[in-house]
Scaffold this motif. Structure first.
Motif, PDB file in Angstrom:
ATOM      1  N   GLU A   1       0.847  -1.195   0.000  1.00  0.00           N
ATOM      2  CA  GLU A   1       0.000   0.000   0.000  1.00  0.00           C
ATOM      3  C   GLU A   1       0.880   1.242   0.000  1.00  0.00           C
ATOM      4  OE1 GLU A   1      -2.025  -0.955   3.521  1.00  0.00           O
ATOM      5  OE2 GLU A   1      -3.177  -2.574   2.581  1.00  0.00           O
ATOM      6  N   GLU A   2       1.086   1.799  -1.181  1.00  0.00           N
ATOM      7  CA  GLU A   2       2.005   2.927  -1.320  1.00  0.00           C
ATOM      8  C   GLU A   2       1.579   3.896  -2.408  1.00  0.00           C
ATOM      9  OE1 GLU A   2       5.838   1.927  -2.902  1.00  0.00           O
ATOM     10  OE2 GLU A   2       5.034   0.340  -4.194  1.00  0.00           O
ATOM     11  N   ALA A   3       0.319   3.853  -2.846  1.00  0.00           N
ATOM     12  CA  ALA A   3      -0.086   4.602  -4.033  1.00  0.00           C
ATOM     13  C   ALA A   3       0.122   6.099  -3.877  1.00  0.00           C
ATOM     14  CB  ALA A   3      -1.550   4.300  -4.365  1.00  0.00           C
ATOM     15  N   THR A   4      -0.316   6.670  -2.763  1.00  0.00           N
ATOM     16  CA  THR A   4      -0.199   8.114  -2.590  1.00  0.00           C
ATOM     17  C   THR A   4       1.258   8.541  -2.534  1.00  0.00           C
ATOM     18  OG1 THR A   4      -2.325   8.209  -1.443  1.00  0.00           O
ATOM     19  CG2 THR A   4      -0.823  10.062  -1.114  1.00  0.00           C
ATOM     20  N   GLY A   5       2.047   7.844  -1.755  1.00  0.00           N
ATOM     21  CA  GLY A   5       3.464   8.176  -1.667  1.00  0.00           C
ATOM     22  C   GLY A   5       4.180   8.013  -2.987  1.00  0.00           C
TER      23      GLY A   5
ATOM     24  N   SER B   1      -2.957   8.323  -8.101  1.00  0.00           N
ATOM     25  CA  SER B   1      -2.925   7.199  -7.180  1.00  0.00           C
ATOM     26  C   SER B   1      -4.326   6.620  -7.030  1.00  0.00           C
ATOM     27  CB  SER B   1      -2.399   7.660  -5.808  1.00  0.00           C
ATOM     28  OG  SER B   1      -3.294   8.605  -5.250  1.00  0.00           O
ATOM     29  N   GLY B   2      -4.396   5.395  -6.527  1.00  0.00           N
ATOM     30  CA  GLY B   2      -5.674   4.710  -6.386  1.00  0.00           C
ATOM     31  C   GLY B   2      -6.730   5.460  -5.610  1.00  0.00           C
ATOM     32  N   PRO B   3      -6.377   6.128  -4.477  1.00  0.00           N
ATOM     33  CA  PRO B   3      -7.410   6.828  -3.715  1.00  0.00           C
ATOM     34  C   PRO B   3      -8.163   7.886  -4.510  1.00  0.00           C
ATOM     35  CG  PRO B   3      -5.465   6.543  -2.354  1.00  0.00           C
ATOM     36  CD  PRO B   3      -5.095   6.076  -3.748  1.00  0.00           C
ATOM     37  N   ARG B   4      -7.561   8.385  -5.565  1.00  0.00           N
ATOM     38  CA  ARG B   4      -8.244   9.392  -6.392  1.00  0.00           C
ATOM     39  C   ARG B   4      -9.521   8.826  -7.013  1.00  0.00           C
ATOM     40  NH1 ARG B   4     -10.330  13.414  -7.589  1.00  0.00           N
ATOM     41  NH2 ARG B   4      -9.837  14.836  -9.275  1.00  0.00           N
ATOM     42  N   PHE B   5      -9.627   7.510  -7.132  1.00  0.00           N
ATOM     43  CA  PHE B   5     -10.759   6.874  -7.793  1.00  0.00           C
ATOM     44  C   PHE B   5     -11.788   6.328  -6.805  1.00  0.00           C
ATOM     45  CE2 PHE B   5      -7.116   6.836 -10.518  1.00  0.00           C
ATOM     46  CZ  PHE B   5      -7.613   7.126 -11.771  1.00  0.00           C
TER      47      PHE B   5
ATOM     48  N   GLY C   1      -9.014   7.578   0.908  1.00  0.00           N
ATOM     49  CA  GLY C   1      -8.021   6.676   1.453  1.00  0.00           C
ATOM     50  C   GLY C   1      -8.120   5.241   0.993  1.00  0.00           C
ATOM     51  N   THR C   2      -9.202   4.874   0.300  1.00  0.00           N
ATOM     52  CA  THR C   2      -9.296   3.522  -0.233  1.00  0.00           C
ATOM     53  C   THR C   2      -8.417   3.384  -1.467  1.00  0.00           C
ATOM     54  OG1 THR C   2     -11.255   4.192  -1.482  1.00  0.00           O
ATOM     55  CG2 THR C   2     -11.626   3.150   0.643  1.00  0.00           C
ATOM     56  N   PHE C   3      -8.174   2.147  -1.886  1.00  0.00           N
ATOM     57  CA  PHE C   3      -7.393   1.815  -3.088  1.00  0.00           C
ATOM     58  C   PHE C   3      -5.938   2.278  -2.989  1.00  0.00           C
ATOM     59  CE2 PHE C   3     -11.858   2.402  -4.524  1.00  0.00           C
ATOM     60  CZ  PHE C   3     -12.123   1.076  -4.806  1.00  0.00           C
TER      61      PHE C   3
END
Length: 491
Positions: free
Chosen positions: A419-423, A437-441, A446-448
């Protein structure tokens, strides 16, 4: 169930947990309560369990998961301690997200890091097919003198373009008249108009999890309450959308049935009809986004969404489309197909947004729609080549990453090994790559966090360079990561 902000059944959660412990009943060196809490946390972060869902009663999950009630009680306590669950007096335990995770929801454009050296993977739209664009511009210029006598502002759109769009629907099997078409400045403008006209603060909007981020932003802007229906590895969970419609009776349901953005899933006609019937029973509007319908790579282009439900009262079904995916992202022409009365109301309401779409762009769109589709087949060949190159490069550089090969659309929805999408999105900027990153979707912030979207709309050599930069960003700390480390030391 996990599809709506209601209750999650014990049997369903036990099934979703998967192989979270070994055959001997142990959890590979961890306590069972820790392993159970970590697995539920991962399901929330992946968007497979929505935020705000009531978890099963402890005894029910104990029976379904074949563990002691003490284990479940301890696991729920760990979830509450980490911020992934909250207890409500007399009501039970509900999934949640800690503040630090919710802060990972970021989007928008980054002018400060743009330049010739930057590779933009935030936009999943094709580059201009230059010969075709030039030919359409010449045709539009020839037609322009004949349009100088009409009004400058056309809230419904150019008549010739409305006719061309309607004719295209007819050719694809859905009888449509021009008065059912509203021309907009891209599909996003159509979504925005629908949100402004139909939604009021507090209205529920049913969306897929994950979904198109700009649509989610539109619904948030009118203060609607987003309710995600999680997709799984095969797409729409049978009955999930229908159940959510029946239970919640939302004001609007928004779906991307053809090569869903970002997952690439394709909804079959029977599911489309089932969804439309459920929306009618619930008294809900249904907006089907067909922006990427023409980007069919391994299957024929799907029939229009509303074709499957012609026998159903479809007065509450709206469909939007666009030229940006099938032709060129720089041609900001979209449309909405719906009942004539709604088209009229939307045209009247658009004055607060814009006064009409650009005339020259509309003439270009007419030339494209009235021409042959040879350009689209050439585009598809390029997209297949680009998709293949991106997949080879991902497999080479990130063998632990997984994805489903989409039958169409313009991106891969990639599940990373941590779990590192945002970073990673932040660090990639420092290495000359912009990506979502995944949370954008996710409708829930904070999900994805284990997912990123990788478009293959750019030339193959550019995609290879981008992935190598991402690999470097992942391996070598960039300025953003260093700043974060310094902040941790200060704290």
């Amino acid at each position: 169930m996990s599809a709506v902000n209601g209750s999650l059944g014990a049997a369903h959660l036990a099934q979703q947990l998967g192989p979270w412990r070994g055959a001997d009943g142990t959890a590979r060196g961890k306590s069972l309560q820790t392993a159970l809490a970590e697995r539920i946390t991962a399901l929330v972060l992946d968007g497979r369990i929505a935020v705000g869902v009531r978890l099963p009663a402890e005894r029910a999950l104990s029976d379904a998961a074949a563990v002691s009630r003490t284990t479940v009680t301890a696991a729920y306590a760990l979830l509450r301690e980490s911020g992934f669950a909250v207890s409500r007096q007399g009501s039970g335990t509900y999934t949640a997200l800690p503040d630090r995770t919710a802060a990972g929801l970021t989007g928008g454009w980054h002018d400060s890091v743009r330049g010739d050296h930057v590779i933009d993977l935030m936009c999943a739209a094709p580059m201009a097919p230059l010969p075709e664009v030039q030919a359409a511009l010449r045709c539009a210029a020839e037609q322009l003198p004949a349009q100088t006598g009409i009004a400058d502002f056309m809230p419904y759109g150019l008549d010739a373009l409305r006719e061309a769009i309607a004719d295209r629907y007819c050719a694809r099997g859905l009888p449509t008249s021009p008065d059912q078409i509203l021309v907009t400045a891209g599909a996003q403008s159509a979504i925005t108009l629908v949100g402004r006209l139909l939604l009021r603060p507090g209205d529920r909007v049913l969306v897929e999890g994950p979904s198109y981020p700009n649509a989610l932003d539109t619904f948030r802007a009118v203060q609607a309450r987003l309710v995600p229906v999680p997709l799984d590895g095969d797409g729409w969970v049978p009955g999930s959308f229908e159940d959510a419609l029946g239970q919640l009776r939302p004001r609007l349901a928004y779906a991307i049935p053809h090569f869903q953005n970002p997952t690439g899933h394709l909804m079959d006609p029977d599911r489309e009809a089932s969804l439309a019937r459920a929306a009618r029973r619930a008294g809900s509007w249904l907006l089907a986004d067909e922006t990427v319908t023409d980007v069919a790579l391994d299957v024929p282009a799907p029939a229009p969404f509303a074709t499957a439900i012609r026998a159903v009262d479809s007065e509450s079904v709206l469909v939007c489309g666009s030229m940006s995916k099938s032709f060129w992202g720089g041609l900001r022409i979209g449309w909405l197909r719906g009942p004539a009365r709604i088209v009229h109301e939307l045209a009247a309401a658009r004055a607060a947004l814009d006064l009409g779409s650009p005339l020259l762009d509309q003439l270009v769109a007419v030339a494209v729609l009235r021409g042959d589709e040879a350009h689209l087949e050439r585009q598809r060949d390029r997209w297949r080549e680009q998709r293949a190159m991106l997949m080879r490069t991902v497999d080479e550089l990130f063998p632990a990453w997984t994805y489903r090969v989409p039958e169409g659309g313009l991106s891969l929805w990639v599940r990373m090994d941590r779990e590192e999408a945002t970073g990673l999105a932040h660090r990639a900027q420092t290495h000359g790559v912009l990506l979502h990153s995944g949370p954008r979707f996710g409708a829930d912030a904070g999900t994805f966090e284990r997912y990123i979207r990788l478009p293959y709309a750019l030339p193959p050599e550019t995609l290879v360079t981008a992935m190598h930069r991402i690999a470097l960003a992942r391996a070598v700390p960039g300025p953003w990561q260093a700043a974060e480390h310094r902040a941790d030391l200060v704290a």
